[in-house]
Scaffold this motif. Structure first.
Motif, PDB file in Angstrom:
ATOM      1  N   THR A  67       0.793  -1.154  -0.078  1.00  0.00           N
ATOM      2  CA  THR A  67       0.068  -0.090  -0.018  1.00  0.00           C
ATOM      3  C   THR A  67       0.801   1.348  -0.104  1.00  0.00           C
ATOM      4  OG1 THR A  67      -0.205   0.146   2.513  1.00  0.00           O
ATOM      5  CG2 THR A  67      -1.913  -1.202   1.105  1.00  0.00           C
ATOM      6  N   TYR A  68       1.878   1.053  -0.570  1.00  0.00           N
ATOM      7  CA  TYR A  68       3.014   2.116  -0.601  1.00  0.00           C
ATOM      8  C   TYR A  68       2.543   3.574  -1.037  1.00  0.00           C
ATOM      9  CZ  TYR A  68       6.242  -1.156   0.904  1.00  0.00           C
ATOM     10  OH  TYR A  68       6.875  -2.388   1.181  1.00  0.00           O
ATOM     11  N   VAL A  69       1.679   3.398  -2.422  1.00  0.00           N
ATOM     12  CA  VAL A  69       1.081   4.550  -2.748  1.00  0.00           C
ATOM     13  C   VAL A  69       0.051   5.333  -1.927  1.00  0.00           C
ATOM     14  CG1 VAL A  69      -0.301   5.179  -4.934  1.00  0.00           C
ATOM     15  CG2 VAL A  69       1.601   3.486  -5.183  1.00  0.00           C
ATOM     16  N   ARG A  70      -0.692   4.337  -1.325  1.00  0.00           N
ATOM     17  CA  ARG A  70      -1.793   5.154  -0.545  1.00  0.00           C
ATOM     18  C   ARG A  70      -0.963   5.559   0.823  1.00  0.00           C
ATOM     19  NH1 ARG A  70      -6.029   0.638  -0.921  1.00  0.00           N
ATOM     20  NH2 ARG A  70      -4.649  -0.813   0.386  1.00  0.00           N
ATOM     21  N   ILE A  71       0.199   4.982   1.201  1.00  0.00           N
ATOM     22  CA  ILE A  71       0.827   5.466   2.474  1.00  0.00           C
ATOM     23  C   ILE A  71       1.357   6.975   2.338  1.00  0.00           C
ATOM     24  CG2 ILE A  71       3.185   5.196   3.899  1.00  0.00           C
ATOM     25  CD1 ILE A  71       2.392   2.281   3.581  1.00  0.00           C
ATOM     26  N   ARG A  72       1.956   6.961   0.993  1.00  0.00           N
ATOM     27  CA  ARG A  72       2.250   8.168   0.399  1.00  0.00           C
ATOM     28  C   ARG A  72       1.241   9.358   0.410  1.00  0.00           C
ATOM     29  NH1 ARG A  72       4.669   8.382  -5.074  1.00  0.00           N
ATOM     30  NH2 ARG A  72       6.173   7.174  -4.222  1.00  0.00           N
ATOM     31  N   GLU A  73      -0.014   8.835  -0.121  1.00  0.00           N
ATOM     32  CA  GLU A  73      -0.912   9.828  -0.268  1.00  0.00           C
ATOM     33  C   GLU A  73      -1.487  10.368   1.184  1.00  0.00           C
ATOM     34  OE1 GLU A  73      -5.588  10.088  -2.019  1.00  0.00           O
ATOM     35  OE2 GLU A  73      -4.274   8.279  -2.833  1.00  0.00           O
ATOM     36  N   ALA A  74      -1.482   9.406   1.869  1.00  0.00           N
ATOM     37  CA  ALA A  74      -2.058   9.729   3.515  1.00  0.00           C
ATOM     38  C   ALA A  74      -1.211  10.698   4.005  1.00  0.00           C
ATOM     39  CB  ALA A  74      -2.224   8.445   4.355  1.00  0.00           C
ATOM     40  N   ILE A  75       0.138  10.617   3.863  1.00  0.00           N
ATOM     41  CA  ILE A  75       1.143  11.272   4.496  1.00  0.00           C
ATOM     42  C   ILE A  75       1.101  12.855   3.878  1.00  0.00           C
ATOM     43  CG2 ILE A  75       3.504  11.903   4.647  1.00  0.00           C
ATOM     44  CD1 ILE A  75       4.115   8.763   4.814  1.00  0.00           C
ATOM     45  N   LYS A  76       1.006  13.000   2.796  1.00  0.00           N
ATOM     46  CA  LYS A  76       0.557  14.033   1.946  1.00  0.00           C
ATOM     47  C   LYS A  76      -0.848  14.782   2.463  1.00  0.00           C
ATOM     48  CE  LYS A  76       2.345  14.744  -2.201  1.00  0.00           C
ATOM     49  NZ  LYS A  76       2.647  14.502  -3.598  1.00  0.00           N
ATOM     50  N   THR A  77      -1.803  14.012   2.636  1.00  0.00           N
ATOM     51  CA  THR A  77      -3.063  14.489   3.238  1.00  0.00           C
ATOM     52  C   THR A  77      -2.869  15.011   4.389  1.00  0.00           C
ATOM     53  OG1 THR A  77      -4.282  12.859   1.859  1.00  0.00           O
ATOM     54  CG2 THR A  77      -5.323  13.614   3.585  1.00  0.00           C
ATOM     55  N   ALA A  78      -1.993  14.263   5.410  1.00  0.00           N
ATOM     56  CA  ALA A  78      -1.782  14.811   6.683  1.00  0.00           C
ATOM     57  C   ALA A  78      -1.354  16.121   6.534  1.00  0.00           C
ATOM     58  CB  ALA A  78      -1.163  13.862   7.616  1.00  0.00           C
ATOM     59  N   ALA A  79      -0.122  16.370   5.876  1.00  0.00           N
ATOM     60  CA  ALA A  79       0.404  17.530   5.734  1.00  0.00           C
ATOM     61  C   ALA A  79      -0.115  18.574   5.068  1.00  0.00           C
ATOM     62  CB  ALA A  79       1.857  17.069   4.850  1.00  0.00           C
ATOM     63  N   GLY A  80      -1.371  18.378   4.498  1.00  0.00           N
ATOM     64  CA  GLY A  80      -1.788  19.377   3.725  1.00  0.00           C
ATOM     65  C   GLY A  80      -1.239  19.946   2.627  1.00  0.00           C
ATOM     66  N   VAL A  81      -0.613  18.858   1.888  1.00  0.00           N
ATOM     67  CA  VAL A  81       0.010  18.685   0.519  1.00  0.00           C
ATOM     68  C   VAL A  81      -0.675  18.280  -0.591  1.00  0.00           C
ATOM     69  CG1 VAL A  81       2.100  18.133  -0.766  1.00  0.00           C
ATOM     70  CG2 VAL A  81       2.384  18.835   1.660  1.00  0.00           C
ATOM     71  N   ASP A  82      -0.716  18.790  -1.528  1.00  0.00           N
ATOM     72  CA  ASP A  82      -1.596  18.503  -2.846  1.00  0.00           C
ATOM     73  C   ASP A  82      -1.141  16.819  -3.064  1.00  0.00           C
ATOM     74  OD1 ASP A  82      -3.063  18.176  -5.264  1.00  0.00           O
ATOM     75  OD2 ASP A  82      -1.698  19.223  -6.429  1.00  0.00           O
ATOM     76  N   THR A  83      -2.330  16.158  -3.304  1.00  0.00           N
ATOM     77  CA  THR A  83      -1.930  14.760  -3.521  1.00  0.00           C
ATOM     78  C   THR A  83      -2.348  14.200  -4.772  1.00  0.00           C
ATOM     79  OG1 THR A  83      -4.298  14.185  -2.798  1.00  0.00           O
ATOM     80  CG2 THR A  83      -2.625  14.143  -1.097  1.00  0.00           C
ATOM     81  N   LYS A  84      -2.535  15.212  -5.536  1.00  0.00           N
ATOM     82  CA  LYS A  84      -2.675  14.716  -7.332  1.00  0.00           C
ATOM     83  C   LYS A  84      -1.822  13.845  -7.758  1.00  0.00           C
ATOM     84  CE  LYS A  84      -1.056  18.849  -9.533  1.00  0.00           C
ATOM     85  NZ  LYS A  84       0.105  18.452 -10.320  1.00  0.00           N
ATOM     86  N   ASP A  85      -0.543  13.746  -7.482  1.00  0.00           N
ATOM     87  CA  ASP A  85       0.233  13.014  -8.045  1.00  0.00           C
ATOM     88  C   ASP A  85       0.688  11.865  -7.204  1.00  0.00           C
ATOM     89  OD1 ASP A  85       0.808  14.637 -10.401  1.00  0.00           O
ATOM     90  OD2 ASP A  85       2.424  15.567  -9.311  1.00  0.00           O
ATOM     91  N   SER A  86       0.048  11.489  -6.065  1.00  0.00           N
ATOM     92  CA  SER A  86       0.360  10.422  -5.082  1.00  0.00           C
ATOM     93  C   SER A  86       0.003   9.106  -5.510  1.00  0.00           C
ATOM     94  CB  SER A  86      -0.324  10.797  -3.854  1.00  0.00           C
ATOM     95  OG  SER A  86       0.171  11.940  -3.070  1.00  0.00           O
TER      96      SER A  86
END
Length: 89
Positions: A67-86
């Motif tokens: 689930t590495y792609v979702r892990i990266r997306e969750a971290i970016k979500t928690a950081a308030g960073v754009d997740t469009k490329d996650s």
């Protein structure tokens, strides 16, 4: 020392926990404690991480379910960073 049981006591830990649920990261759950701890530690030192910073910080945690792609997306979500490329690996 902060344990997984106490991670939600901090604002960053709460954001990571919420993002983990919102993005539906978990599958088997085997690696989740380590993943959440590492993600929280990353965000405590790097509040707006890049994909490369996330990948480097998380490389010591193996996910059997991949689930590495979702892990990266969750971290970016928690950081308030754009997740469009996650979702790209």
């Amino acid at each position: 020392v902060t344990t997984i049981e106490a991670i939600g006591a901090s604002k960053t830990g709460q954001a990571v926990q919420k993002a983990w649920l919102d993005v539906d990261v978990m599958q088997c759950g085997y690696c989740q404690a380590g993943q959440v701890m590492a993600a929280t530690a990353l965000l405590n030192t790097t509040p707006k991480p890049t994909d490369k910073q996330i990948d480097t910080a998380m490389q010591g945690n193996a996910c059997r379910c991949g689930t590495y792609v979702r892990i990266r997306e969750a971290i970016k979500t928690a950081a308030g960073v754009d997740t469009k490329d996650s979702r790209e690996v």
